[in-house]
Design an enzyme around this catalytic site. Sequence first.
Site, mmCIF file in Angstrom:
data_model
loop_
_atom_site.group_PDB
_atom_site.id
_atom_site.type_symbol
_atom_site.label_atom_id
_atom_site.label_comp_id
_atom_site.label_asym_id
_atom_site.label_seq_id
_atom_site.Cartn_x
_atom_site.Cartn_y
_atom_site.Cartn_z
ATOM 1 N N SER A 17 -103.734 31.795 -101.308
ATOM 2 C CA SER A 17 -102.827 30.712 -100.941
ATOM 3 C C SER A 17 -103.319 29.380 -101.466
ATOM 4 C CB SER A 17 -102.703 30.636 -99.416
ATOM 5 O OG SER A 17 -101.993 29.472 -99.019
ATOM 6 N N TYR B 163 -105.349 29.838 -90.724
ATOM 7 C CA TYR B 163 -104.739 30.702 -91.737
ATOM 8 C C TYR B 163 -105.368 30.448 -93.101
ATOM 9 C CZ TYR B 163 -101.672 31.847 -95.591
ATOM 10 O OH TYR B 163 -101.201 32.281 -96.799
ATOM 11 N N LYS C 212 -107.939 32.877 -95.821
ATOM 12 C CA LYS C 212 -107.775 33.153 -97.254
ATOM 13 C C LYS C 212 -109.020 32.728 -98.030
ATOM 14 C CE LYS C 212 -103.665 34.997 -97.350
ATOM 15 N NZ LYS C 212 -103.472 36.397 -97.800
#
Length: 370
Positions: free
Chosen positions: A117, A141, A145
């Site tokens: 991401s 989040y 990643k």
Amino acid sequence: MEILIAGGAGYIGSTIASACSDSGISPVILDSLVTGRREFAAGRELYEGDIADGPLVDRIFAEHQDIYAVIHCAALIVVPDSVADPVGYYRANVTKTLEFAAHLLRNGCGRLIFSSSAAIYRASVDLAVDENSPIDPQSPYARTKAVCEAMFSDIAAAEPIRVLSLRYFNPIGADPKMRTGLQLRRPSHVLGKMIQARDDGVPFLVTGTDYPTHDGSGIRDYIHVWDLAAAHVAALAKFDALPGPMTAINLGTGRGTTVRELLAAFNRVTDRPVQARDAARRPGDVVGAYTRVDRAKRFLGWRAQYDITEGVRHSLQWAAIRDQILSGEAAPPQRIGTPGRRFGFPLRPTQLGNELGLLAGGLVGWRAAA
């Protein structure tokens, strides 16, 4: 050629699967169907289960001994949810990915494409980033990643596997043939919120209006999901020519679009324009960024083909038929063959580690190989 797609019944994974099929590549799908849809795997080999399920992964490789590469799209992705439930996000996105990596190594997988991401970047003053920009994730989040990327870098340096991390910017749109699209009726991303506001007859909330952009709203690089899928097909073709055991490539259009500009594009396409109302930022929200696209062109021979208007138009077309396509009773997952032997090259016992000490400052400034 067969490709295993983990998370291949989700929005992005299923679109990648369609792009592979259209290019003569046979996708094999592994999906827990927690957020994926069985309908999105119709007509394809679907193994319903978790990426951390070692016996299931072993079975897939035993029944498909010609798998060329694995594309790992399985993850939880909603930023505010990650702020509210970091334990769940680290368990789903990091712990299970670590287990999945061990299963792939055991089965001789030598090529892995990881769905990463753009949220891992620290935005620059001009809000443009490239693959060498500082890594400074601002939400649980995004940190999951970044942790996975650092983890894969360590694994690829020590084990016979090469990893390509494709850092997605902001997918919009649907399969232009309307086979798949966003599976949620009320998605959390900005374009989904615009469609929801239109359907409910209420204003769209511009969450955050004090960002350092020309109109105060957040900025993103909105990439059509079919362009994203096409990049994966290009990556499969170019994989063995990529540099280093771990390579990172940004996938975006190279153009920044603010939330207000996206709403203007939306209102040019829809027959029911939506009004805007300013609101506070959501937990975990950041100003955003857009990417420079030189590396994707150089290494993959790829660039985005669809513009933002086409992404909005395809999103609206999908929203109009979504419930019809997803209303049917799902077919049972297909299984062919019988469980065979576990195969692959011999591996020495490998300690992948039980600690996630990567977060203690080590991620800032970390980069994958160029």
